[in-house]
Write a protein that holds these residues in place. Structure first.
Motif, PDB file in Angstrom:
ATOM      1  N   UNK A 222      15.962  51.430  -7.596  1.00  0.00           N
ATOM      2  CA  UNK A 222      16.457  52.771  -7.331  1.00  0.00           C
ATOM      3  C   UNK A 222      16.497  53.508  -8.660  1.00  0.00           C
ATOM      4  N   UNK A 223      16.085  54.754  -8.640  1.00  0.00           N
ATOM      5  CA  UNK A 223      16.129  55.554  -9.856  1.00  0.00           C
ATOM      6  C   UNK A 223      17.585  55.923 -10.136  1.00  0.00           C
ATOM      7  N   UNK A 224      18.011  55.668 -11.363  1.00  0.00           N
ATOM      8  CA  UNK A 224      19.381  56.007 -11.749  1.00  0.00           C
ATOM      9  C   UNK A 224      19.556  57.536 -11.739  1.00  0.00           C
ATOM     10  N   UNK A 225      20.748  58.010 -11.397  1.00  0.00           N
ATOM     11  CA  UNK A 225      20.984  59.462 -11.369  1.00  0.00           C
ATOM     12  C   UNK A 225      20.593  60.132 -12.678  1.00  0.00           C
ATOM     13  N   UNK A 226      19.842  61.214 -12.562  1.00  0.00           N
ATOM     14  CA  UNK A 226      19.422  61.980 -13.732  1.00  0.00           C
ATOM     15  C   UNK A 226      18.240  61.411 -14.490  1.00  0.00           C
ATOM     16  N   UNK A 227      17.634  60.328 -13.982  1.00  0.00           N
ATOM     17  CA  UNK A 227      16.573  59.644 -14.729  1.00  0.00           C
ATOM     18  C   UNK A 227      15.175  59.800 -14.128  1.00  0.00           C
ATOM     19  N   UNK A 228      15.010  60.612 -13.086  1.00  0.00           N
ATOM     20  CA  UNK A 228      13.701  60.684 -12.423  1.00  0.00           C
ATOM     21  C   UNK A 228      12.611  61.199 -13.358  1.00  0.00           C
ATOM     22  N   UNK A 229      12.897  62.192 -14.178  1.00  0.00           N
ATOM     23  CA  UNK A 229      11.858  62.727 -15.076  1.00  0.00           C
ATOM     24  C   UNK A 229      11.404  61.667 -16.081  1.00  0.00           C
TER      25      UNK A 229
ATOM     26  N   UNK B   2      13.211  58.151  -4.381  1.00  0.00           N
ATOM     27  CA  UNK B   2      14.439  57.554  -4.924  1.00  0.00           C
ATOM     28  C   UNK B   2      14.284  56.115  -5.395  1.00  0.00           C
ATOM     29  N   UNK B   3      13.147  55.488  -5.120  1.00  0.00           N
ATOM     30  CA  UNK B   3      12.962  54.094  -5.506  1.00  0.00           C
ATOM     31  C   UNK B   3      11.795  53.482  -4.770  1.00  0.00           C
TER      32      UNK B   3
ATOM     33  N   UNK C  25      14.052  44.534 -18.191  1.00  0.00           N
ATOM     34  CA  UNK C  25      14.745  45.180 -19.304  1.00  0.00           C
ATOM     35  C   UNK C  25      14.029  46.445 -19.766  1.00  0.00           C
ATOM     36  N   UNK C  26      12.693  46.490 -19.599  1.00  0.00           N
ATOM     37  CA  UNK C  26      11.929  47.694 -19.980  1.00  0.00           C
ATOM     38  C   UNK C  26      12.405  48.918 -19.198  1.00  0.00           C
ATOM     39  N   UNK C  27      12.915  48.697 -17.998  1.00  0.00           N
ATOM     40  CA  UNK C  27      13.259  49.792 -17.092  1.00  0.00           C
ATOM     41  C   UNK C  27      14.746  49.916 -16.796  1.00  0.00           C
ATOM     42  N   UNK C  28      15.566  49.041 -17.334  1.00  0.00           N
ATOM     43  CA  UNK C  28      16.982  48.976 -16.959  1.00  0.00           C
ATOM     44  C   UNK C  28      17.749  50.255 -17.248  1.00  0.00           C
TER      45      UNK C  28
ATOM     46  N   UNK D  60      17.808  50.957 -11.394  1.00  0.00           N
ATOM     47  CA  UNK D  60      18.643  49.837 -10.988  1.00  0.00           C
ATOM     48  C   UNK D  60      17.727  48.882 -10.234  1.00  0.00           C
ATOM     49  N   UNK D  61      17.613  47.645 -10.710  1.00  0.00           N
ATOM     50  CA  UNK D  61      16.639  46.692 -10.180  1.00  0.00           C
ATOM     51  C   UNK D  61      17.361  45.465  -9.624  1.00  0.00           C
TER      52      UNK D  61
END
Length: 92
Positions: free
Chosen positions: A8-15, A44-45, A63-66, A70-71
Motif C-alpha cells: 500500500x502506498x503510504x499517505x503522501x508518498x504516491x508521487x 493505492x497499492x 527496505x528499498x521501498x519501506x 507499507x509491505x
C-alpha cells in the motif's frame, strides 16, 4: 520458494513511489526473480509475486521501498501443494 508481497502506498508518498517506479527502481534486487506484479486500479497499492531462496535478498528489496510503501510478504504455495496438504489432514 514463492513469496507474495502486498503493498500500500503510504499517505503522501504516491508521487515519490511513482517517480521511483518510472525510473526503473521496481526491478528486483539480486537474488530475487520477479514472477509478476499487479496494481490496484485505484492506485493505492497492489501485489507482487517473487521467487527467491534468500530471505536476506527479499528483506533488502523491501527496505528499498519501506519509506513510501507499507509491505507485507508471505511464502505461498500453489494449488497442487495446498491440495496435497489438505488431503493429508482433512481428506480421504
Amino acid at each position: 520458494m514463492r513469496v507474495m508481497s502486498t503493498y500500500s502506498v503510504r499517505p503522501g508518498c504516491i508521487k515519490e513511489a511513482a517517480a521511483r517506479f518510472l525510473a526503473g527502481e521496481g526491478a528486483p534486487v539480486e537474488g530475487v526473480t520477479l514472477v509478476g506484479r499487479w496494481h490496484k486500479t485505484d492506485g493505492s497499492g497492489g501485489f507482487v509475486l517473487y521467487e527467491s531462496d534468500s530471505p536476506e535478498a527479499l528483506f533488502n528489496g523491501a527496505m528499498k521501498w519501506a519509506d513510501v510503501l507499507e509491505i507485507h510478504s508471505n511464502v505461498v504455495v500453489d494449488d497442487n501443494a495446498a491440495g496435497a496438504a489438505m488431503a493429508k489432514y482433512y481428506g480421504k
